[in-house]
Design an enzyme around this catalytic site. Structure first.
Site, PDB file in Angstrom:
ATOM      1  N   ARG A   1       4.420  -6.147  -2.762  1.00 15.71           N
ATOM      2  CA  ARG A   1       5.465  -6.659  -1.875  1.00 15.71           C
ATOM      3  C   ARG A   1       6.386  -7.550  -2.687  1.00 15.71           C
ATOM      4  NH1 ARG A   1       6.366  -3.535   2.305  1.00 15.71           N
ATOM      5  NH2 ARG A   1       4.667  -3.471   3.813  1.00 15.71           N
TER       6      ARG A   1
ATOM      7  N   ALA B   1       2.113   0.245   8.350  1.00 13.61           N
ATOM      8  CA  ALA B   1       3.155  -0.276   9.236  1.00 13.61           C
ATOM      9  C   ALA B   1       4.520   0.203   8.767  1.00 13.61           C
ATOM     10  CB  ALA B   1       3.115  -1.802   9.243  1.00 13.61           C
TER      11      ALA B   1
ATOM     12  N   GLU C   1       3.987   6.506  10.841  1.00 12.42           N
ATOM     13  CA  GLU C   1       3.619   5.599   9.759  1.00 12.42           C
ATOM     14  C   GLU C   1       2.164   5.775   9.328  1.00 12.42           C
ATOM     15  OE1 GLU C   1       5.406   3.744   7.786  1.00 12.42           O
ATOM     16  OE2 GLU C   1       7.300   3.994   8.846  1.00 12.42           O
TER      17      GLU C   1
ATOM     18  N   GLU D   1       1.667   6.958   5.442  1.00 13.66           N
ATOM     19  CA  GLU D   1       1.086   6.008   4.493  1.00 13.66           C
ATOM     20  C   GLU D   1      -0.358   6.320   4.118  1.00 13.66           C
ATOM     21  OE1 GLU D   1       1.621   1.878   5.382  1.00 13.66           O
ATOM     22  OE2 GLU D   1       3.786   2.089   5.610  1.00 13.66           O
TER      23      GLU D   1
ATOM     24  N   GLU E   1       9.655   7.944  -0.701  1.00  6.84           N
ATOM     25  CA  GLU E   1       9.813   8.078  -2.158  1.00  6.84           C
ATOM     26  C   GLU E   1       9.793   6.736  -2.895  1.00  6.84           C
ATOM     27  OE1 GLU E   1      14.636   8.378  -2.710  1.00  6.84           O
ATOM     28  OE2 GLU E   1      13.515  10.230  -2.415  1.00  6.84           O
TER      29      GLU E   1
END
Length: 185
Positions: free
Chosen positions: A67, A79, A95, A99, A141
């Site tokens: 992050r 999320a 999601e 993910e 991507e």
């Protein structure tokens, strides 16, 4: 409901400072209840979802990812942000699959809450997903994630170690523990 009009701040003017793909930043001048004025810096956001996916073995499906605002890798729930006009449940399904590769038979909305109401209007919809089927993930991507399956004890240890620190995942840990205390898997 109690009358709260005496607490409201009336917007006098609003100026958009930045408009991006994820957020808009604006500065509002407001009239306070005491007659004075103040400036409010406000982040507007489409809204988001998070998914507390639990396997049949009672493990939490989580992702580990870098992050940039934190300059660190953290562990969190799958999320993502709502697309314009997208329903939260559709976003949760998308999601989770993108993910983690998982799809769920059942989804339950656990809560919807504001992430930081002091400066942002983002609302986050937290879903429980059960009846999972594993598949292939398809992250965006520009998204690089590692999928994890954690016991409650492992998740609490990651929280203790500072690897789980975001509000949605911490809230989910307490929701998960509460479910277990009340005999729900």
């Amino acid at each position: 409901m109690k009358d709260t009009q005496h607490l409201y701040e009336k917007t006098i003017s609003s100026q958009t400072i930045y408009e991006g793909k994820v957020i808009t930043l604006k500065v509002d001048e407001v009239l306070l209840p005491n007659g004075h004025t103040a400036k409010r810096e406000i982040v507007t956001h489409q809204g988001a979802v998070a998914v507390m996916a639990l396997t049949d073995e009672g493990k939490l499906v989580a992702v580990r990812q870098f992050r940039k605002p934190l300059e660190q890798v953290i562990v969190e729930l799958p999320a993502g942000k709502l697309e314009p006009g997208e329903e939260p449940l559709a976003c949760a399904k998308r999601e989770l699959q993108e993910e983690t590769g998982y799809q769920a038979k059942d989804y339950t909305l656990l809560s919807s809450f504001y992430t930081s109401p002091g400066f942002a209007n983002e609302i986050l919809h937290l879903y429980l997903a059960t009846g999972l089927t594993k598949g292939e993930s398809q992250p965006d991507e520009d998204e690089f994630v590692e999928v994890l399956e954690l016991t409650l004890e492992e998740a609490h240890e990651l929280h203790r170690l500072g690897e789980i620190r975001d509000a949605k995942t911490v809230a989910a840990l307490f929701a998960w523990e509460n479910r277990l205390l009340h005999g729900k898997k």
